[in-house]
Design a protein around this motif. Structure first.
Motif, PDB file in Angstrom:
ATOM      1  N   ARG A  34       0.807  -1.221   0.000  1.00  0.00           N
ATOM      2  CA  ARG A  34       0.000   0.000   0.000  1.00  0.00           C
ATOM      3  C   ARG A  34       0.840   1.270   0.000  1.00  0.00           C
ATOM      4  NH1 ARG A  34      -4.107  -1.739  -2.285  1.00  0.00           N
ATOM      5  NH2 ARG A  34      -5.255  -3.318  -1.189  1.00  0.00           N
ATOM      6  N   GLY A  35       2.163   1.150  -0.083  1.00  0.00           N
ATOM      7  CA  GLY A  35       3.032   2.319  -0.119  1.00  0.00           C
ATOM      8  C   GLY A  35       3.402   2.793   1.271  1.00  0.00           C
ATOM      9  N   ASN A  36       4.436   3.623   1.332  1.00  0.00           N
ATOM     10  CA  ASN A  36       4.947   4.155   2.605  1.00  0.00           C
ATOM     11  C   ASN A  36       5.249   3.035   3.595  1.00  0.00           C
ATOM     12  OD1 ASN A  36       4.813   6.763   1.716  1.00  0.00           O
ATOM     13  ND2 ASN A  36       2.787   7.134   2.577  1.00  0.00           N
ATOM     14  N   ASN A  37       5.813   1.950   3.096  1.00  0.00           N
ATOM     15  CA  ASN A  37       6.200   0.793   3.911  1.00  0.00           C
ATOM     16  C   ASN A  37       5.025   0.181   4.664  1.00  0.00           C
ATOM     17  OD1 ASN A  37       9.096   0.747   3.333  1.00  0.00           O
ATOM     18  ND2 ASN A  37       9.041   2.769   4.285  1.00  0.00           N
ATOM     19  N   LEU A  38       3.850   0.254   4.067  1.00  0.00           N
ATOM     20  CA  LEU A  38       2.658  -0.399   4.604  1.00  0.00           C
ATOM     21  C   LEU A  38       2.262  -1.530   3.655  1.00  0.00           C
ATOM     22  CD1 LEU A  38       0.477   2.661   5.648  1.00  0.00           C
ATOM     23  CD2 LEU A  38       1.888   1.216   7.106  1.00  0.00           C
ATOM     24  N   HIS A  39       1.842  -2.633   4.226  1.00  0.00           N
ATOM     25  CA  HIS A  39       1.436  -3.783   3.436  1.00  0.00           C
ATOM     26  C   HIS A  39       0.106  -4.300   3.960  1.00  0.00           C
ATOM     27  CE1 HIS A  39       5.356  -4.074   1.501  1.00  0.00           C
ATOM     28  NE2 HIS A  39       5.866  -3.760   2.681  1.00  0.00           N
ATOM     29  N   GLU A  40      -0.772  -4.689   3.031  1.00  0.00           N
ATOM     30  CA  GLU A  40      -2.033  -5.309   3.417  1.00  0.00           C
ATOM     31  C   GLU A  40      -1.788  -6.804   3.554  1.00  0.00           C
ATOM     32  OE1 GLU A  40      -6.411  -6.150   1.534  1.00  0.00           O
ATOM     33  OE2 GLU A  40      -5.421  -4.257   1.045  1.00  0.00           O
ATOM     34  N   VAL A  41      -2.262  -7.372   4.658  1.00  0.00           N
ATOM     35  CA  VAL A  41      -2.048  -8.793   4.917  1.00  0.00           C
ATOM     36  C   VAL A  41      -3.383  -9.468   5.176  1.00  0.00           C
ATOM     37  CG1 VAL A  41       0.275  -8.482   5.825  1.00  0.00           C
ATOM     38  CG2 VAL A  41      -1.661  -8.446   7.386  1.00  0.00           C
ATOM     39  N   GLU A  42      -3.366 -10.794   5.034  1.00  0.00           N
ATOM     40  CA  GLU A  42      -4.550 -11.604   5.292  1.00  0.00           C
ATOM     41  C   GLU A  42      -4.177 -12.669   6.309  1.00  0.00           C
ATOM     42  OE1 GLU A  42      -7.910 -13.975   2.723  1.00  0.00           O
ATOM     43  OE2 GLU A  42      -5.882 -13.865   1.933  1.00  0.00           O
ATOM     44  N   THR A  43      -5.007 -12.821   7.329  1.00  0.00           N
ATOM     45  CA  THR A  43      -4.750 -13.819   8.360  1.00  0.00           C
ATOM     46  C   THR A  43      -5.316 -15.164   7.929  1.00  0.00           C
ATOM     47  OG1 THR A  43      -6.820 -13.382   9.511  1.00  0.00           O
ATOM     48  CG2 THR A  43      -4.924 -12.049  10.161  1.00  0.00           C
ATOM     49  N   ALA A  44      -5.061 -16.190   8.725  1.00  0.00           N
ATOM     50  CA  ALA A  44      -5.602 -17.518   8.440  1.00  0.00           C
ATOM     51  C   ALA A  44      -7.127 -17.504   8.515  1.00  0.00           C
ATOM     52  CB  ALA A  44      -5.033 -18.538   9.413  1.00  0.00           C
ATOM     53  N   GLY A  45      -7.689 -16.570   9.289  1.00  0.00           N
ATOM     54  CA  GLY A  45      -9.140 -16.442   9.404  1.00  0.00           C
ATOM     55  C   GLY A  45      -9.745 -15.540   8.347  1.00  0.00           C
ATOM     56  N   SER A  46      -8.982 -15.161   7.326  1.00  0.00           N
ATOM     57  CA  SER A  46      -9.420 -14.348   6.183  1.00  0.00           C
ATOM     58  C   SER A  46      -9.731 -12.900   6.527  1.00  0.00           C
ATOM     59  CB  SER A  46     -10.624 -14.976   5.478  1.00  0.00           C
ATOM     60  OG  SER A  46     -10.263 -16.223   4.947  1.00  0.00           O
ATOM     61  N   SER A  47      -9.269 -12.390   7.663  1.00  0.00           N
ATOM     62  CA  SER A  47      -9.435 -10.961   7.933  1.00  0.00           C
ATOM     63  C   SER A  47      -8.218 -10.227   7.374  1.00  0.00           C
ATOM     64  CB  SER A  47      -9.588 -10.711   9.430  1.00  0.00           C
ATOM     65  OG  SER A  47      -8.407 -11.065  10.114  1.00  0.00           O
ATOM     66  N   ARG A  48      -8.471  -9.004   6.906  1.00  0.00           N
ATOM     67  CA  ARG A  48      -7.413  -8.204   6.275  1.00  0.00           C
ATOM     68  C   ARG A  48      -7.183  -6.926   7.065  1.00  0.00           C
ATOM     69  NH1 ARG A  48      -6.810  -8.894   0.210  1.00  0.00           N
ATOM     70  NH2 ARG A  48      -7.676 -10.938  -0.182  1.00  0.00           N
ATOM     71  N   TYR A  49      -5.910  -6.545   7.158  1.00  0.00           N
ATOM     72  CA  TYR A  49      -5.545  -5.273   7.788  1.00  0.00           C
ATOM     73  C   TYR A  49      -4.169  -4.859   7.315  1.00  0.00           C
ATOM     74  CZ  TYR A  49      -3.307  -8.481  11.145  1.00  0.00           C
ATOM     75  OH  TYR A  49      -2.575  -9.481  11.744  1.00  0.00           O
ATOM     76  N   LEU A  50      -3.737  -3.653   7.726  1.00  0.00           N
ATOM     77  CA  LEU A  50      -2.444  -3.120   7.319  1.00  0.00           C
ATOM     78  C   LEU A  50      -1.392  -3.398   8.378  1.00  0.00           C
ATOM     79  CD1 LEU A  50      -3.413   0.371   5.868  1.00  0.00           C
ATOM     80  CD2 LEU A  50      -2.816  -1.684   4.616  1.00  0.00           C
ATOM     81  N   VAL A  51      -0.162  -3.658   7.911  1.00  0.00           N
ATOM     82  CA  VAL A  51       0.987  -3.817   8.799  1.00  0.00           C
ATOM     83  C   VAL A  51       2.086  -2.889   8.298  1.00  0.00           C
ATOM     84  CG1 VAL A  51       0.431  -6.204   9.393  1.00  0.00           C
ATOM     85  CG2 VAL A  51       1.983  -5.751   7.513  1.00  0.00           C
ATOM     86  N   SER A  52       2.961  -2.484   9.215  1.00  0.00           N
ATOM     87  CA  SER A  52       4.066  -1.612   8.833  1.00  0.00           C
ATOM     88  C   SER A  52       5.373  -2.389   8.840  1.00  0.00           C
ATOM     89  CB  SER A  52       4.160  -0.422   9.786  1.00  0.00           C
ATOM     90  OG  SER A  52       4.541  -0.862  11.067  1.00  0.00           O
ATOM     91  N   MET A  53       6.280  -1.960   7.983  1.00  0.00           N
ATOM     92  CA  MET A  53       7.602  -2.560   7.939  1.00  0.00           C
ATOM     93  C   MET A  53       8.527  -1.702   8.788  1.00  0.00           C
ATOM     94  SD  MET A  53      10.025  -3.490   4.716  1.00  0.00           S
ATOM     95  CE  MET A  53       9.058  -4.889   4.242  1.00  0.00           C
ATOM     96  N   PRO A  54       9.253  -2.294   9.740  1.00  0.00           N
ATOM     97  CA  PRO A  54      10.146  -1.506  10.585  1.00  0.00           C
ATOM     98  C   PRO A  54      11.294  -0.892   9.778  1.00  0.00           C
ATOM     99  CG  PRO A  54      10.330  -3.846  11.085  1.00  0.00           C
ATOM    100  CD  PRO A  54       9.252  -3.697  10.077  1.00  0.00           C
ATOM    101  N   THR A  55      11.873   0.162  10.299  1.00  0.00           N
ATOM    102  CA  THR A  55      12.912   0.897   9.577  1.00  0.00           C
ATOM    103  C   THR A  55      14.145   0.046   9.303  1.00  0.00           C
ATOM    104  OG1 THR A  55      13.663   1.782  11.688  1.00  0.00           O
ATOM    105  CG2 THR A  55      12.229   3.166  10.376  1.00  0.00           C
ATOM    106  N   ARG A  56      14.427  -0.934  10.117  1.00  0.00           N
ATOM    107  CA  ARG A  56      15.625  -1.751   9.876  1.00  0.00           C
ATOM    108  C   ARG A  56      15.491  -2.598   8.615  1.00  0.00           C
ATOM    109  NH1 ARG A  56      15.364  -7.156  13.174  1.00  0.00           N
ATOM    110  NH2 ARG A  56      13.106  -7.316  13.351  1.00  0.00           N
ATOM    111  N   PHE A  57      14.256  -2.917   8.183  1.00  0.00           N
ATOM    112  CA  PHE A  57      14.052  -3.701   6.971  1.00  0.00           C
ATOM    113  C   PHE A  57      13.968  -2.829   5.725  1.00  0.00           C
ATOM    114  CE2 PHE A  57      11.705  -7.174   9.523  1.00  0.00           C
ATOM    115  CZ  PHE A  57      12.902  -7.807   9.795  1.00  0.00           C
ATOM    116  N   ARG A  58      13.624  -1.564   5.881  1.00  0.00           N
ATOM    117  CA  ARG A  58      13.379  -0.689   4.735  1.00  0.00           C
ATOM    118  C   ARG A  58      14.641  -0.543   3.893  1.00  0.00           C
ATOM    119  NH1 ARG A  58       9.865   3.891   7.942  1.00  0.00           N
ATOM    120  NH2 ARG A  58       8.291   2.410   8.649  1.00  0.00           N
TER     121      ARG A  58
END
Length: 165
Positions: A34-58
């Motif tokens: 989703r840009g700005n180091n944000l990613h949309e993820v899906e859980t095993a229960g099929s719910s979706r939300y945004l997660v951020s990538m920490p600065t050490r991985f960027r």
């Protein structure tokens, strides 16, 4: 620490650390960036939300759609509900499966993808056919040139230059 040294340590940590989910940590699949180091993820229960990538991985580690990551929920998150702890590669996934902590929903989806066969119309032609492959495949990026036999009754006039002009 220089950027190159930092990158080397971060990549080594991501590839060689075998982590297991503990407490409220969760294994999720990346569905979109989703840009700005944000990613949309899906859980095993099929719910979706945004997660951020920490600065050490960027700019050191890249993830794409379909990759699995280990996330930890963050308390102050309304839209962004978790932060990526680790990116899971093939060896880490195998280790988690061996420990029996892999979500069953992701295992079923992986098996369903393997059972699909390639449709017959997508397969290349068999070698048994009498048709010449060159006649079937035409390169549209080249002009069509027709070659004639050398038995031509027309003669071409050649002009010789004497140098008296």
């Amino acid at each position: 620490m220089s950027k190159a040294t930092k990158r080397k340590h971060v990549v080594k940590e991501v590839l060689n650390d075998y982590v297991l989910p503990e407490g409220d940590q969760e294994i999720v699949r990346v569905t979109a960036s989703r840009g700005n180091n944000l990613h949309e993820v899906e859980t095993a229960g099929s719910s979706r939300y945004l997660v951020s990538m920490p600065t050490r991985f960027r700019k050191n580690v890249w993830i794409k759609r379909g990759d699995f990551v280990l996330v930890e929920p963050i308390a102050e998150g309304d839209k962004v509900r978790a932060e990526i702890l680790s990116i899971l590669y093939k060896d880490q996934i195998k280790h988690i499966k061996d420990e029996g902590l892999w979500p069953a929903a992701f295992e079923e989806e992986r098996n369903e993808g393997k059972s699909e066969l390639i449709p017959d119309d997508m397969l290349p032609p068999s070698d048994d056919s009498d048709e010449d492959l060159a006649d079937m495949v035409v390169n549209t990026n080249r002009p069509h040139v027709v070659y004639e036999d050398g038995d031509s009754s027309e003669e071409t006039d050649t002009v010789e230059d004497d140098g008296n002009s």
